[in-house]
Design an enzyme around this catalytic site. Structure first.
Site, short mmCIF file in Angstrom:
data_model
loop_
_atom_site.label_atom_id
_atom_site.label_comp_id
_atom_site.label_asym_id
_atom_site.label_seq_id
_atom_site.Cartn_x
_atom_site.Cartn_y
_atom_site.Cartn_z
N GLY A 82 0.84 -1.20 0.00
CA GLY A 82 0.00 0.00 0.00
C GLY A 82 0.87 1.24 0.00
NE ARG A 85 8.52 5.19 -0.83
CZ ARG A 85 9.65 5.02 -1.46
NH1 ARG A 85 10.60 5.88 -1.29
NH2 ARG A 85 9.82 4.02 -2.26
CG ASP A 117 11.08 7.66 7.14
OD1 ASP A 117 10.64 7.23 6.05
OD2 ASP A 117 12.15 8.28 7.24
NE ARG A 168 4.41 8.11 -8.40
CZ ARG A 168 4.89 6.97 -7.90
NH1 ARG A 168 6.10 6.56 -8.24
NH2 ARG A 168 4.20 6.27 -7.04
NE ARG A 175 0.55 1.08 -6.79
CZ ARG A 175 1.70 1.73 -6.63
NH1 ARG A 175 2.82 1.07 -6.72
NH2 ARG A 175 1.71 3.02 -6.36
CG ASP A 240 4.97 -3.74 -5.22
OD1 ASP A 240 5.53 -4.82 -5.50
OD2 ASP A 240 5.56 -2.81 -4.67
P1 AMP Z 1 8.87 0.48 -3.51
O1 AMP Z 1 10.18 -0.18 -3.26
O2 AMP Z 1 8.97 1.95 -3.72
O3 AMP Z 1 8.07 -0.18 -4.57
O4 AMP Z 1 8.05 0.33 -2.15
C1 AMP Z 1 7.57 -0.90 -1.68
C2 AMP Z 1 6.66 -0.67 -0.50
O5 AMP Z 1 7.40 -0.10 0.59
C3 AMP Z 1 5.51 0.28 -0.75
O6 AMP Z 1 4.39 -0.17 -0.03
C4 AMP Z 1 6.03 1.58 -0.19
O7 AMP Z 1 4.98 2.45 0.20
C5 AMP Z 1 6.80 1.10 1.02
N1 AMP Z 1 7.84 2.07 1.43
C6 AMP Z 1 9.00 2.32 0.79
N2 AMP Z 1 9.69 3.28 1.44
C7 AMP Z 1 8.95 3.64 2.53
C8 AMP Z 1 9.13 4.57 3.59
N3 AMP Z 1 10.21 5.34 3.69
N4 AMP Z 1 8.14 4.65 4.52
C9 AMP Z 1 7.05 3.88 4.44
N5 AMP Z 1 6.83 2.98 3.47
C10 AMP Z 1 7.77 2.85 2.51
MG MG Z 2 6.61 0.90 -5.58
#
Ligand code: AMP
Ligand code: MG
Length: 459
Positions: A82, A85, A117, A168, A175, A240
């Protein structure tokens, strides 16, 4: 910010998201706003919209929310992800009625943040800004960047780093993983609602889940072929991060190749090369198999659906090959590139791989590329064959966002100097124009010292 918000996702069943505002930040500063994009999507940016891009103010008409989804990460099922961030401010309509998501990334914790965070630091924000806008200029479907701000706060990563937020824009943020979560939970009503919504929003000509699957597969095949044509390695092709609208999304550890190697991997977390350059079409097929699996609960006859969807997914390689031929035909100036021409392209790539020639620069200078090969005679032989076959002008970018330039730009920005960000952005968003004194440095491959071997997720 003046815009015609029309928040259709927020009208879906409320189990699919959490309605909430972004978390405010202390002392935001605008780095950049994208006026051309704002105009295209029907947004009038006003003085003071810095506070919107920072998440401190919600524009009139927005209905902010965090979306729920799940996904396979490096092949492993994660039952709940989900927006951890990110906050979707809402959807805006432009003058021709086209709909775009406007999302803040780095906007604080949500119920889906797990251990994170909810914030982003400046590096990944500027990287996504530059690379997504470069992709758009390269004519590759992608999410876009509307604005970037620093937050005036620090985030803890390896040390303290300046916080930032990216605004963005996407056709949507739906997705494969958005479908998977309801299929996995057996929530067929939600799956049906999402499917109906997606068809209406993105594929109105599709009259069934099967037709939706076909349409998404066709777009994925074309998208990956376009990535291959510019040497792009996404790096984190988890389900995702696979957009149903067929856009490139999630610029985490992505990178463009300098010297050509089909097995190239940059991402520090991709230990086994799952998402290597040459694996990307196979992974797209794997992701489409997961999408197909998620749609099966909607079908009246499960066994029949499995049979039909298997055939649909197995069509992806041929669709991809056709798209690849179109892409590499244009790169080689062969307008009617067929299967019989595959060897012409593959033989050049083979020479490039053997001699570690620069992918972008060889294609950008096919007539003068012999110096870029350790074995110029072999290239001359290839060039003779090519000269007999080419029938139009090759079309190739001169400039891609090279990793060492991106890294240098980030280092400068963290030190407070945004000039390299601006000049890199200007160069990579005008990739087809002949080089000038100003842009020529951006076409230079890295020296051994400059070469970046590893990239990192955008967290
Ligand atoms: P991503 O690697 O960007 O595809 O992120 C994978 C998942 O990790 C998604 O659900 C993001 O929202 C979560 N996520 C990545 N970085 C953070 C962060 N700094 N704080 C909270 N959730 C994160
Ligand atoms: Mg992502």
């Amino acid at each position: 910010m003046k815009a015609r918000f029309d928040n259709s996702f927020a009208a879906l069943p409320d189990q699919m998201f959490t309605a909430m505002n972004p978390a405010p930040v202390g002392d935001p500063t605008l780095i950049i706003q994208n006026d051309g994009l704002a105009k295209d999507i029907g947004i009038q940016i006003a003085v003071g919209d810095l506070q919107v891009f920072a998440g401190n103010e919600v524009p009139d008409g927005a209905a902010p929310l965090a979306q729920l989804y799940a996904g396979h990460q490096f092949g492993n099922w994660n039952p709940q992800l989900g927006d951890g961030r990110a906050i979707l401010l809402g959807e805006v309509l432009n003058a021709s009625g086209q709909r775009h998501d406007v999302q803040l990334k780095g906007s604080g914790r949500t119920p889906y943040s797990r251990g994170g965070d909810g914030r982003a630091w400046l590096g990944p924000v500027l990287r996504e800004y530059v690379v997504s806008e470069a992709m758009h200029a390269l004519d590759i479907p992608t999410t876009r960047a509307l604005a970037a701000v620093t937050t005036g706060e620090t985030v803890v990563r390896e040390g303290l780093l300046p916080g930032a937020i990216l605004t963005r824009v996407a056709s949507s943020h739906i997705r494969v993983g958005t479908f998977q979560i309801y299929a996995a939970r057996g929530e067929v009503d939600l799956l049906q609602a999402l499917t109906d919504y997606t068809i209406q929003r993105h594929y109105p000509e599709a009259d069934s889940p099967a037709a939706l699957l076909d349409a998404v597969i066709a777009r994925q095949a074309k998208l990956i072929a376009k990535w291959m044509g510019v040497g792009f390695i996404h790096g984190v092709m988890n389900t995702d991060n696979a957009s149903i609208a067929g856009e490139t999304i999630d610029y985490g550890p992505c990178a463009f190749m300098d010297s050509y190697d089909p097995a190239r991997v940059f991402s520090s977390i991709d230990q086994f090369g799952r998402y290597a350059y040459q694996n990307q079409s196979g992974i797209a097929a794997w992701n489409m198999a997961q999408f197909a699996t998620a749609l099966i609960p909607l079908m009246p006859n499960r066994d029949q659906a499995i049979e039909d969807f298997t055939i649909a997914v197995n069509r992806l390689p041929a669709l991809y090959d056709a798209a690849w031929r179109e892409v590499f035909g244009a790169k080689l100036g062969v307008s009617n590139f067929t299967e019989d021409d595959d060897a012409l392209a593959q033989d050049l790539l083979g020479l490039m791989s053997k001699d570690q020639a620069d992918f972008t620069n060889v294609f950008a200078n096919l007539d003068t590329a012999r110096d870029q090969f350790l074995d110029p005679d072999a290239f001359d032989d290839w060039h003779r064959r090519w000269s007999l076959r080419r029938n139009t002008d090759p079309v190739n970018p001169q400039i891609i966002p090279r990793n060492h330039q991106v890294e240098a730009m980030i280092t400068a920005a963290v030190g407070g100097d945004f000039a390299p960000f601006r000049s890199l952005l200007a160069a990579v968003t005008d990739p087809f124009t002949p080089l000038t004194d100003i842009t020529a440095p951006y076409a230079k491959p890295p020296t051994e010292d400059e070469y970046v071997t590893r990239t990192f997720c955008g967290t």
